[in-house]
Design a protein around this motif. Structure first.
Motif, PDB file in Angstrom:
ATOM      1  N   SER A 125     -43.054 -43.565 -14.988  1.00 54.71           N
ATOM      2  CA  SER A 125     -42.991 -42.234 -14.365  1.00 54.71           C
ATOM      3  C   SER A 125     -44.311 -41.847 -13.708  1.00 54.71           C
ATOM      4  O   SER A 125     -44.348 -40.991 -12.823  1.00 54.71           O
ATOM      5  CB  SER A 125     -42.610 -41.177 -15.409  1.00 54.71           C
ATOM      6  N   GLU A 163     -37.982 -44.942 -13.477  1.00 56.33           N
ATOM      7  CA  GLU A 163     -37.824 -44.390 -14.825  1.00 56.33           C
ATOM      8  C   GLU A 163     -36.615 -44.988 -15.532  1.00 56.33           C
ATOM      9  O   GLU A 163     -36.597 -45.082 -16.763  1.00 56.33           O
ATOM     10  CB  GLU A 163     -37.711 -42.870 -14.756  1.00 56.33           C
ATOM     11  N   GLU A 164     -35.595 -45.390 -14.773  1.00 58.82           N
ATOM     12  CA  GLU A 164     -34.433 -46.035 -15.381  1.00 58.82           C
ATOM     13  C   GLU A 164     -34.799 -47.403 -15.949  1.00 58.82           C
ATOM     14  O   GLU A 164     -34.258 -47.830 -16.967  1.00 58.82           O
ATOM     15  CB  GLU A 164     -33.313 -46.169 -14.346  1.00 58.82           C
ATOM     16  N   ASN A 184     -38.057 -48.297 -16.830  1.00 61.64           N
ATOM     17  CA  ASN A 184     -39.057 -48.089 -17.878  1.00 61.64           C
ATOM     18  C   ASN A 184     -39.587 -46.662 -17.762  1.00 61.64           C
ATOM     19  O   ASN A 184     -40.227 -46.326 -16.766  1.00 61.64           O
ATOM     20  CB  ASN A 184     -40.203 -49.097 -17.720  1.00 61.64           C
ATOM     21  N   PRO A 185     -39.327 -45.813 -18.763  1.00 57.86           N
ATOM     22  CA  PRO A 185     -39.829 -44.428 -18.705  1.00 57.86           C
ATOM     23  C   PRO A 185     -41.337 -44.348 -18.505  1.00 57.86           C
ATOM     24  O   PRO A 185     -41.846 -43.360 -17.964  1.00 57.86           O
ATOM     25  CB  PRO A 185     -39.423 -43.850 -20.067  1.00 57.86           C
TER      26      PRO A 185
END
Length: 410
Positions: A283, A276-277, A279-280
């Motif tokens: 998730s 997520e850091e 690329n969100p």
């Protein structure tokens, strides 16, 4: 259930609904007969029950989950369990027999004349949570007992139709006496067959070990709720996320065909955070433990080994069945990410690493970063934990001296 019984059930159901509507609309003036309602409900329940039994008896083949067949207590006996006890079936087939415990099998086997067990006892064993049960041997599957006690009735299906032959090759040698072969259509499949972008090392090699030995990526441990102590490796989790990003964004592999596996829930959590850091949108990536991945498959599988320590302790990863499951989930490419020094002292991992080294498929993180740069990809910096790296170097030298001393004394 025949048409007459079904019609009776429908009529009584309609009557119940009408009564309920009447009760709601004229609650003050209408005295609802609760006893009559219960009697009608019981009659409908009995009709449905008899219908299910009749339907069951009319079927030649019945599929069911094991829990419905095994009586867990005297007050929890299902319809199918009662039919089994009455001898309504001749043959029972256990699918995924490696998950069936001996106690579960013995509960219902006496009611059948024949039994077929299908599965793989060299993959994950049954889930047994208590240490007392494990001590008594209940974590040993029924299939293991069958293979052990009746070896002449054990037959190996010698062709796998999922993976490239390199992906199944180590498992074949270590677990299946080199008898497991890849099918004609899948034995040479690679990422390069379907994708022409991305790092050539990944596209052309079905199985690699991306090695961070010597960089000081030491493991840590977390206390996971409702679980035992679980291990994580933060640096490795970030590395896994970067690899996932390359497969997705640079090579163009869809999310549905890339999976990430680790043995520990704590590492799974760290990997998800790292994804997520980057690329969100990541998730929703498929990140699971080995135990939650059996039976599934993807074109690409990234395996996070997680363990990296000075005592060469592998924990759950020393069970060869776990890494067997992890590697063989991949169809076209499996990328193992870990510290080769920690794992190389285990006999089975040593075989794996030696085989990969012969094919130049154990790739150091530094050389991989350089390779990516040469091909125009930005893989990010290689971090070094200098303190841990130096400790690892000293401990490795000590271990090598110990091994040399043991050889000389022999």
């Amino acid at each position: 259930m025949d048409s007459k019984r079904l019609e009776v059930v429908m009529q009584r159901t309609k009557r119940l609904l009408d009564n309920a509507k009447t009760f709601q609309s004229t609650e003050e003036s209408f005295q609802f007969d609760q006893a009559d309602l219960k009697r009608q409900l019981q009659q409908i329940s009995n009709q449905l029950h008899r219908g299910r039994i009749q339907s069951l008896k009319n079927k030649r083949i019945v599929c069911s989950v094991l829990g419905a067949c095994v009586r867990m207590s005297s007050s929890n006996s299902t319809i199918i369990h009662k039919e089994i006890k009455q001898g309504s079936f001749d043959v029972i087939v256990f699918e995924e027999g490696g998950f069936v415990t001996l106690a579960e099998a013995l509960e219902i086997l006496p009611y059948f004349s024949s039994c077929i067990v299908a599965g793989d006892h060299l993959q994950l064993p049954p889930v047994v949570k208590t240490e007392e049960a494990k001590r008594l041997g209940y974590d040993k599957s029924f299939m293991e007992y069958v293979v052990e006690k009746l070896p002449s009735r054990h037959f190996l299906l010698e062709t796998q139709y999922r993976s490239h032959f390199m992906i199944s090759g180590w498992s074949s040698r270590v677990l299946y006496e080199s008898r497991l072969k890849a099918g004609r259509r899948n034995k040479n499949i690679r990422l390069a067959d379907s994708y022409d972008r991305g790092c050539s090392t990944l596209r052309n090699n079905p199985l690699i070990w991306l090695d961070h030995a010597g960089l000081g990526y030491n493991e840590g441990h977390d206390d996971v709720p409702d679980s035992h102590e679980s291990y994580h490796n933060e640096h490795e989790a970030k590395l896994v996320a970067r690899m996932y990003d390359h497969f997705r964004s640079e090579m163009g592999i869809p999310e549905s065909e890339v999976g990430i596996i680790s043995c520990y829930w704590a590492q799974v959590a760290h990997i998800r955070q790292s994804l997520e850091e980057i690329n969100p949108g990541y998730s929703s990536a498929t990140v699971r433990t080995i135990d939650g991945y059996q039976g599934k498959e993807k074109d690409v599988i990234i395996v996070s080994m997680a363990r990296s320590n000075l005592s060469w302790d592998l924990g759950m990863m020393d069970d060869v069945r776990r890494i067997n499951v992890a590697i063989t989930r991949a169809k076209r490419h499996c990328c193992l990410i870990g510290d080769s020094q920690t794992f190389s002292y285990d006999e089975n991992y040593e075989i794996l690493l030696k085989g990969l080294k012969k094919k130049s498929c154990v790739v150091s993180l530094r050389s991989f970063q350089q390779k990516m740069g040469d091909e125009g990809f930005d893989f990010g910096p290689v971090e070094i934990e200098q303190k841990f790296a130096e400790q690892r170097r000293i401990r490795r030298e000590e271990r090598n001296r110990e091994k040399s001393g043991n050889i000389m004394s022999v």
